[in-house]
Design a protein around this motif. Structure first.
Motif, PDB file in Angstrom:
ATOM      1  N   MET A 284      63.347  67.523 147.886  1.00  0.00           N
ATOM      2  CA  MET A 284      63.712  67.243 149.205  1.00  0.00           C
ATOM      3  C   MET A 284      64.346  68.503 150.157  1.00  0.00           C
ATOM      4  O   MET A 284      65.271  68.914 149.428  1.00  0.00           O
ATOM      5  N   THR A 285      63.918  68.499 151.220  1.00  0.00           N
ATOM      6  CA  THR A 285      64.496  69.669 151.981  1.00  0.00           C
ATOM      7  C   THR A 285      65.485  69.064 152.799  1.00  0.00           C
ATOM      8  O   THR A 285      65.424  67.977 153.744  1.00  0.00           O
ATOM      9  N   LEU A 286      66.540  69.770 152.954  1.00  0.00           N
ATOM     10  CA  LEU A 286      67.618  69.365 153.714  1.00  0.00           C
ATOM     11  C   LEU A 286      67.696  70.284 155.114  1.00  0.00           C
ATOM     12  O   LEU A 286      67.498  71.526 154.898  1.00  0.00           O
ATOM     13  N   ASN A 287      68.147  69.915 156.102  1.00  0.00           N
ATOM     14  CA  ASN A 287      67.888  70.471 157.423  1.00  0.00           C
ATOM     15  C   ASN A 287      69.454  70.212 157.996  1.00  0.00           C
ATOM     16  O   ASN A 287      69.682  69.024 158.920  1.00  0.00           O
ATOM     17  N   PHE A 288      70.414  71.065 158.115  1.00  0.00           N
ATOM     18  CA  PHE A 288      71.472  70.830 158.661  1.00  0.00           C
ATOM     19  C   PHE A 288      71.732  71.177 160.201  1.00  0.00           C
ATOM     20  O   PHE A 288      72.688  70.845 160.831  1.00  0.00           O
ATOM     21  N   ALA A 289      70.729  72.038 160.635  1.00  0.00           N
ATOM     22  CA  ALA A 289      70.740  72.643 161.860  1.00  0.00           C
ATOM     23  C   ALA A 289      71.015  71.549 163.079  1.00  0.00           C
ATOM     24  O   ALA A 289      71.960  71.639 163.964  1.00  0.00           O
ATOM     25  N   PRO A 290      70.233  70.616 163.040  1.00  0.00           N
ATOM     26  CA  PRO A 290      70.510  69.652 164.210  1.00  0.00           C
ATOM     27  C   PRO A 290      71.605  68.755 163.978  1.00  0.00           C
ATOM     28  O   PRO A 290      72.491  68.589 165.122  1.00  0.00           O
ATOM     29  N   ILE A 291      72.314  68.800 163.047  1.00  0.00           N
ATOM     30  CA  ILE A 291      73.574  67.966 162.813  1.00  0.00           C
ATOM     31  C   ILE A 291      75.015  69.041 163.148  1.00  0.00           C
ATOM     32  O   ILE A 291      75.751  68.680 163.757  1.00  0.00           O
ATOM     33  N   LEU A 292      74.618  70.391 162.480  1.00  0.00           N
ATOM     34  CA  LEU A 292      75.765  71.269 163.122  1.00  0.00           C
ATOM     35  C   LEU A 292      75.640  71.471 164.542  1.00  0.00           C
ATOM     36  O   LEU A 292      76.944  71.819 164.996  1.00  0.00           O
ATOM     37  N   ASN A 293      74.663  71.353 165.436  1.00  0.00           N
ATOM     38  CA  ASN A 293      74.655  71.459 166.674  1.00  0.00           C
ATOM     39  C   ASN A 293      75.229  70.597 167.367  1.00  0.00           C
ATOM     40  O   ASN A 293      75.904  70.557 168.514  1.00  0.00           O
TER      41      ASN A 293
ATOM     42  N   GLY B  91      81.351  56.183 163.110  1.00  0.00           N
ATOM     43  CA  GLY B  91      80.501  55.519 164.145  1.00  0.00           C
ATOM     44  C   GLY B  91      79.755  56.673 164.782  1.00  0.00           C
ATOM     45  O   GLY B  91      78.432  56.356 165.025  1.00  0.00           O
ATOM     46  N   ARG B  92      80.200  57.813 164.882  1.00  0.00           N
ATOM     47  CA  ARG B  92      79.303  58.690 165.521  1.00  0.00           C
ATOM     48  C   ARG B  92      78.527  59.428 164.594  1.00  0.00           C
ATOM     49  O   ARG B  92      77.321  59.784 164.835  1.00  0.00           O
ATOM     50  N   THR B  93      78.871  59.294 163.279  1.00  0.00           N
ATOM     51  CA  THR B  93      77.886  59.768 162.168  1.00  0.00           C
ATOM     52  C   THR B  93      76.662  58.931 162.120  1.00  0.00           C
ATOM     53  O   THR B  93      75.673  59.241 162.003  1.00  0.00           O
ATOM     54  N   TYR B  94      76.949  57.616 162.214  1.00  0.00           N
ATOM     55  CA  TYR B  94      75.966  56.524 162.130  1.00  0.00           C
ATOM     56  C   TYR B  94      74.882  56.724 163.518  1.00  0.00           C
ATOM     57  O   TYR B  94      73.768  56.822 163.235  1.00  0.00           O
ATOM     58  N   ASN B  95      75.502  57.002 164.569  1.00  0.00           N
ATOM     59  CA  ASN B  95      74.536  57.290 165.770  1.00  0.00           C
ATOM     60  C   ASN B  95      73.695  58.365 165.429  1.00  0.00           C
ATOM     61  O   ASN B  95      72.599  58.509 165.705  1.00  0.00           O
ATOM     62  N   LEU B  96      74.442  59.525 165.060  1.00  0.00           N
ATOM     63  CA  LEU B  96      73.712  60.972 164.704  1.00  0.00           C
ATOM     64  C   LEU B  96      72.344  60.555 163.744  1.00  0.00           C
ATOM     65  O   LEU B  96      71.280  61.094 163.822  1.00  0.00           O
ATOM     66  N   SER B  97      72.898  59.979 162.756  1.00  0.00           N
ATOM     67  CA  SER B  97      71.889  59.449 161.594  1.00  0.00           C
ATOM     68  C   SER B  97      70.685  58.839 162.198  1.00  0.00           C
ATOM     69  O   SER B  97      69.567  59.099 161.620  1.00  0.00           O
ATOM     70  N   SER B  98      70.872  57.961 162.868  1.00  0.00           N
ATOM     71  CA  SER B  98      69.894  56.864 163.312  1.00  0.00           C
ATOM     72  C   SER B  98      69.032  57.866 164.613  1.00  0.00           C
ATOM     73  O   SER B  98      67.788  57.608 164.598  1.00  0.00           O
ATOM     74  N   GLU B  99      69.708  58.711 165.307  1.00  0.00           N
ATOM     75  CA  GLU B  99      68.729  59.635 166.092  1.00  0.00           C
ATOM     76  C   GLU B  99      68.095  60.503 165.644  1.00  0.00           C
ATOM     77  O   GLU B  99      66.903  60.839 165.890  1.00  0.00           O
TER      78      GLU B  99
ATOM     79  N   TYR C 273      67.667  60.734 161.924  1.00  0.00           N
ATOM     80  CA  TYR C 273      66.815  60.340 160.558  1.00  0.00           C
ATOM     81  C   TYR C 273      67.153  61.459 159.592  1.00  0.00           C
ATOM     82  O   TYR C 273      66.314  61.373 158.415  1.00  0.00           O
ATOM     83  N   LEU C 274      68.470  62.014 159.586  1.00  0.00           N
ATOM     84  CA  LEU C 274      68.851  62.957 158.694  1.00  0.00           C
ATOM     85  C   LEU C 274      70.124  62.386 158.233  1.00  0.00           C
ATOM     86  O   LEU C 274      71.390  62.782 158.374  1.00  0.00           O
ATOM     87  N   SER C 275      70.152  61.399 157.429  1.00  0.00           N
ATOM     88  CA  SER C 275      71.213  60.720 156.857  1.00  0.00           C
ATOM     89  C   SER C 275      72.201  61.579 156.041  1.00  0.00           C
ATOM     90  O   SER C 275      73.373  61.459 156.043  1.00  0.00           O
ATOM     91  N   VAL C 276      71.294  61.967 154.999  1.00  0.00           N
ATOM     92  CA  VAL C 276      71.975  62.777 154.127  1.00  0.00           C
ATOM     93  C   VAL C 276      72.826  63.845 154.863  1.00  0.00           C
ATOM     94  O   VAL C 276      74.196  64.218 154.269  1.00  0.00           O
ATOM     95  N   GLU C 277      72.388  64.562 155.438  1.00  0.00           N
ATOM     96  CA  GLU C 277      73.012  65.873 156.244  1.00  0.00           C
ATOM     97  C   GLU C 277      73.911  65.321 157.160  1.00  0.00           C
ATOM     98  O   GLU C 277      75.293  65.789 157.125  1.00  0.00           O
TER      99      GLU C 277
END
Length: 222
Positions: free
Chosen positions: A1-10, A173-181, A183-187
């Motif tokens: 599994m490849t993790l991509n934290f860049a969109p989340i850190l932004n 709540g904002r983490t749920y929103n970000l995960s839905s947008e 699709y990087l739930s783990v990150e």
């Protein structure tokens, strides 16, 4: 599994805003809960027997039912009676109601720890009732209670995550929103976990400083 934290850190500012809302909920619920707890503790110590029984009933009910169910009642049942609460207010009232009971138990234990002979010694020395409270009772009580009060505040801060179930956009709540947008739930939830750790460490450090310099209560950050 490849993790991509860049969109989340932004989106860190967005998540940090959610953490700020979580902290607001915790601080407000804790402060209001302390007021309720002081009133209840006063009734237990100085009120009539009936008042003490009512307070004990409140404490037993609030500490033996899940906080989530208490908030569900406020948010979904009260509208049937024509009382509409915003998600934030429903969570705040529910958290305050729950906190008041736990804080009442903490305060009761703190006041029970005061040694009667110290109060009697102050009376012999001619201290007034206010002086006894100010110089004998409060310093001892706050030193005893500070650590459990600090722990309760940390628990309440983490417990604000349930507010997301009612549409409050705090950190979870904002983490749920970000995960839905993205699709990087783990990150998303990994970053949220780190933010919760930072939030609680800051609160723990601040409480340790307050306890040490205001109440001479020794608390450890780690």
């Amino acid at each position: 599994m490849t993790l991509n934290f860049a969109p989340i850190l932004n989106q860190l500012p967005y998540l940090a805003g959610g953490a700020w809302i979580s902290l607001q909920l915790a601080v407000l619920a804790f402060a209001l809960g302390m007021v309720i707890a002081m009133f209840c503790t006063s009734l237990l110590r100085y009120g009539p027997p009936l008042a003490g029984k009512l307070v004990n009933g409140y404490v037993v009910f609030a500490t033996n039912t899940p906080q989530l169910i208490q908030i569900y009642f406020l948010f979904f049942a009260l509208p049937e009676a024509g009382i509409l609460l915003s998600p934030f207010n429903a969570v705040l009232i529910g958290a305050t109601f729950n906190a008041g009971a736990y804080l009442c138990d903490i305060q009761r234990a703190g006041f029970d720890s005061v040694r009667q002979r110290e109060v009697e010694a102050a009376e012999v020395l001619g201290f007034s009732r206010l002086q006894i409270i100010r110089y004998v009772i409060l310093p001892h009580v706050m030193k005893v209670m500070f650590r459990p009060l600090s722990n309760q505040f940390i628990v309440m801060t983490l417990g604000t995550s349930m507010a997301s179930m009612f549409g409050v956009e705090e950190l979870t709540g904002r983490t749920y929103n970000l995960s839905s947008e993205t699709y990087l739930s783990v990150e998303s939830f990994s970053v949220a976990a780190v933010l919760y750790i930072i939030l609680t460490l800051i609160a723990t450090f601040a409480l340790a400083v307050i306890g040490r310099y205001l109440f001479r209560a020794r608390t450890e950050v780690f």
